[in-house]
Write an enzyme that holds these catalytic residues in place. Sequence first.
Site, PDB file in Angstrom:
ATOM      1  N   TYR A 144       0.776  -1.244   0.000  1.00  0.00           N
ATOM      2  CA  TYR A 144       0.000   0.000   0.000  1.00  0.00           C
ATOM      3  C   TYR A 144       0.812   1.302   0.000  1.00  0.00           C
ATOM      4  CZ  TYR A 144      -3.762  -3.269   0.631  1.00  0.00           C
ATOM      5  OH  TYR A 144      -4.629  -4.307   0.432  1.00  0.00           O
ATOM      6  N   PHE A 428      -9.709  -4.066  11.011  1.00  0.00           N
ATOM      7  CA  PHE A 428     -10.850  -4.032  10.077  1.00  0.00           C
ATOM      8  C   PHE A 428     -10.378  -4.385   8.688  1.00  0.00           C
ATOM      9  CE2 PHE A 428      -9.077   0.203  10.420  1.00  0.00           C
ATOM     10  CZ  PHE A 428      -9.021   0.684   9.125  1.00  0.00           C
TER      11      PHE A 428
HETATM   12  C1  LIG Z   1      -6.767  -3.772   3.269  1.00  0.00           C
HETATM   13  C2  LIG Z   1      -6.803  -5.253   2.997  1.00  0.00           C
HETATM   14  O1  LIG Z   1      -7.828  -5.778   2.691  1.00  0.00           O
HETATM   15  S1  LIG Z   1      -5.367  -6.138   3.168  1.00  0.00           S
HETATM   16  C3  LIG Z   1      -5.627  -7.630   2.251  1.00  0.00           C
HETATM   17  C4  LIG Z   1      -4.955  -7.613   0.898  1.00  0.00           C
HETATM   18  N1  LIG Z   1      -5.385  -8.795   0.166  1.00  0.00           N
HETATM   19  C5  LIG Z   1      -4.679  -9.967   0.172  1.00  0.00           C
HETATM   20  O2  LIG Z   1      -3.611 -10.074   0.748  1.00  0.00           O
HETATM   21  C6  LIG Z   1      -5.330 -11.111  -0.549  1.00  0.00           C
HETATM   22  C7  LIG Z   1      -4.358 -11.832  -1.482  1.00  0.00           C
HETATM   23  N2  LIG Z   1      -3.782 -10.945  -2.480  1.00  0.00           N
HETATM   24  C8  LIG Z   1      -4.471 -10.328  -3.463  1.00  0.00           C
HETATM   25  O3  LIG Z   1      -5.692 -10.442  -3.507  1.00  0.00           O
HETATM   26  C9  LIG Z   1      -3.758  -9.513  -4.513  1.00  0.00           C
HETATM   27  O4  LIG Z   1      -2.483 -10.071  -4.721  1.00  0.00           O
HETATM   28  C10 LIG Z   1      -3.592  -8.010  -4.171  1.00  0.00           C
HETATM   29  C11 LIG Z   1      -4.968  -7.422  -3.878  1.00  0.00           C
HETATM   30  C12 LIG Z   1      -2.712  -7.817  -2.944  1.00  0.00           C
HETATM   31  C13 LIG Z   1      -2.928  -7.295  -5.365  1.00  0.00           C
HETATM   32  O5  LIG Z   1      -3.823  -7.237  -6.469  1.00  0.00           O
HETATM   33  P1  LIG Z   1      -3.319  -7.030  -7.980  1.00  0.00           P
HETATM   34  O6  LIG Z   1      -4.494  -6.685  -8.810  1.00  0.00           O
HETATM   35  O7  LIG Z   1      -2.491  -8.174  -8.386  1.00  0.00           O
HETATM   36  O8  LIG Z   1      -2.375  -5.737  -7.839  1.00  0.00           O
HETATM   37  P2  LIG Z   1      -1.910  -4.797  -9.066  1.00  0.00           P
HETATM   38  O9  LIG Z   1      -1.754  -5.607 -10.299  1.00  0.00           O
HETATM   39  O10 LIG Z   1      -2.795  -3.606  -9.147  1.00  0.00           O
HETATM   40  O11 LIG Z   1      -0.489  -4.377  -8.516  1.00  0.00           O
HETATM   41  C14 LIG Z   1      -0.157  -3.056  -8.162  1.00  0.00           C
HETATM   42  C15 LIG Z   1       1.285  -3.007  -7.760  1.00  0.00           C
HETATM   43  O12 LIG Z   1       1.411  -3.641  -6.494  1.00  0.00           O
HETATM   44  C16 LIG Z   1       2.377  -4.690  -6.575  1.00  0.00           C
HETATM   45  N3  LIG Z   1       1.888  -5.756  -5.712  1.00  0.00           N
HETATM   46  C17 LIG Z   1       0.677  -6.324  -5.754  1.00  0.00           C
HETATM   47  N4  LIG Z   1       0.573  -7.246  -4.798  1.00  0.00           N
HETATM   48  C18 LIG Z   1       1.732  -7.258  -4.140  1.00  0.00           C
HETATM   49  C19 LIG Z   1       2.238  -8.001  -3.055  1.00  0.00           C
HETATM   50  N5  LIG Z   1       1.504  -8.946  -2.458  1.00  0.00           N
HETATM   51  N6  LIG Z   1       3.496  -7.740  -2.625  1.00  0.00           N
HETATM   52  C20 LIG Z   1       4.256  -6.787  -3.231  1.00  0.00           C
HETATM   53  N7  LIG Z   1       3.815  -6.050  -4.280  1.00  0.00           N
HETATM   54  C21 LIG Z   1       2.577  -6.296  -4.717  1.00  0.00           C
HETATM   55  C22 LIG Z   1       2.413  -5.087  -8.026  1.00  0.00           C
HETATM   56  O13 LIG Z   1       3.636  -5.690  -8.359  1.00  0.00           O
HETATM   57  C23 LIG Z   1       2.236  -3.743  -8.719  1.00  0.00           C
HETATM   58  O14 LIG Z   1       3.463  -3.042  -8.702  1.00  0.00           O
HETATM   59  P3  LIG Z   1       3.852  -1.976  -9.857  1.00  0.00           P
HETATM   60  O15 LIG Z   1       2.799  -0.903  -9.797  1.00  0.00           O
HETATM   61  O16 LIG Z   1       5.200  -1.513  -9.443  1.00  0.00           O
HETATM   62  O17 LIG Z   1       3.805  -2.745 -11.127  1.00  0.00           O
END
Ligand SMILES: CC(=O)SCCNC(=O)CCNC(=O)[C@H](O)C(C)(C)COP(=O)(O)OP(=O)(O)OC[C@H]1O[C@@H](n2cnc3c(N)ncnc32)[C@H](O)[C@@H]1OP(=O)(O)O
Length: 428
Positions: A144, A428
Amino acid sequence: MSTHDDLTFGTLDVHADDADSRSRLHAYADAWSSAFIEGRLDDEKFGRWLEHSREDDVTLRHATPTHSAVGATPRPVATFSSWRGELNVGGPELVPLHMISDVTVAPTHRRRGILSRLMTEDLAVAAADGAPIAALTVSEGSIYGRFGFGPATRYRQVEVDIRPGRLRLRPGFADDGSLEQLLPGDAWPLVQRVKAEHLRRTRGEVSRPAFYRQFQSGDFDWETGGINRRLVAIVHLDVDGTPDGYVLYTPKEGDDHDHHRIDIGDLIALTPAAELRLWEYLAGVDLLSVARARLLHDDPLDHAVVDPRCVKTTLVRDMLWVRLLDLPRTLGARPWREDGSVVLDVADPLGHVSGRWRLTTAKGIGTLEPSTETADVHTDVETLGTLYLGDVPVHTVAAAGRLTGTGVDTFAAMADHAGPSPYCRTGF
Ligand SMILES: CC(=O)SCCNC(=O)CCNC(=O)[C@H](O)C(C)(C)COP(=O)(O)OP(=O)(O)OC[C@H]1O[C@@H](n2cnc3c(N)ncnc32)[C@H](O)[C@@H]1OP(=O)(O)O
């Protein structure tokens, strides 16, 4: 062609109650629940989720495939929920807070920019609706920051040794209040009252989402799917009989008597004496060895006990992540220490607060105006989020290279405070 042409992005109306809407809402809930490794929801859990989501008037953003190649009904591949709450920033008024949760993207659709799009759209709508600040709690620390969120409070996970005679408060501890054990459902209105006052007094704390009622009143245990008959509620009353603290805990059986433990869901008190009295009570519960709890990272408990090694830290971790959306409002709402004036040059990848701003503090109050003058401090929105609630001194973050310029010392004198660390007990 956009990389998202195969998807529909939109929001679901959490209050819609026709059969088709309920089926879409159920599919949405299944999507986040599965992503958090809890599986799809049965009707009871779906109903509970819907009830508290409606109470908070949650906005449910989703991305769903436009069609299924094999003719199935498309189900959401991404979820993102947000609602309006409040945050104590240390000033006289609670600040409206845009709270975000249930951020998931299905493994089949990751790293295609879906989270980026949902986050960018959601924050833009929140800012346009006048939300000065957004916050979330995170599963991983690496996701984030790129969206401008900085970790702004910390908690400490502890294991407290409560074997007979181990946890003793130092001589001289006195409390003229009393304790009462209540059924969690009966304690709930008192818990709410104490919690509301705690929010009003505690920098870094946020308002509780509606789902807290279900599990803190014992009404519904998400793990077992029924009433929580193990939950214990102890309320502390002051000398006049007014509730001013409580602990909610669940005894858990270990492999043998030496390993029975207490998981403390919540221990909140409005006075240090009430808080220590609740710990004294916990130390006296028979047949138990360990109490697991979350504490402030510099909690007074360590200094109140005869043997500080009874309080063993097992983890220190970030809790609330903060994202500033409106700099004049947020910097005007928090307290300031010394009078001063600096020009801040703020970088913001999403553009909400980027630019040069003159910050002036006088008698604890900050005012901010756009500026064209030479900057004294260069930083970014993520760093300001980390500094916002006063958890970390400015110089510590500057030493990490996150603030530069000739005005860092002045900014530190204006921003750093000597009060208790900010603390958020609300997940949350
Ligand atoms: C507030 C909360 O709800 S916390 C819970 C977060 N959710 C989870 O952990 C559930 C499992 N994970 C997921 O659902 C997904 O991997 C998510 C939501 C974390 C990421 O969704 P994506 O659609 O793949 O992310 P997106 O493609 O928009 O990536 C945006 C950037 O973040 C980076 N990124 C995404 N996930 C991660 C991660 N887990 N660790 C490090 N970097 C990440 C990407 O590499 C990308 O980087 P860039 O802009 O430099 O290219």
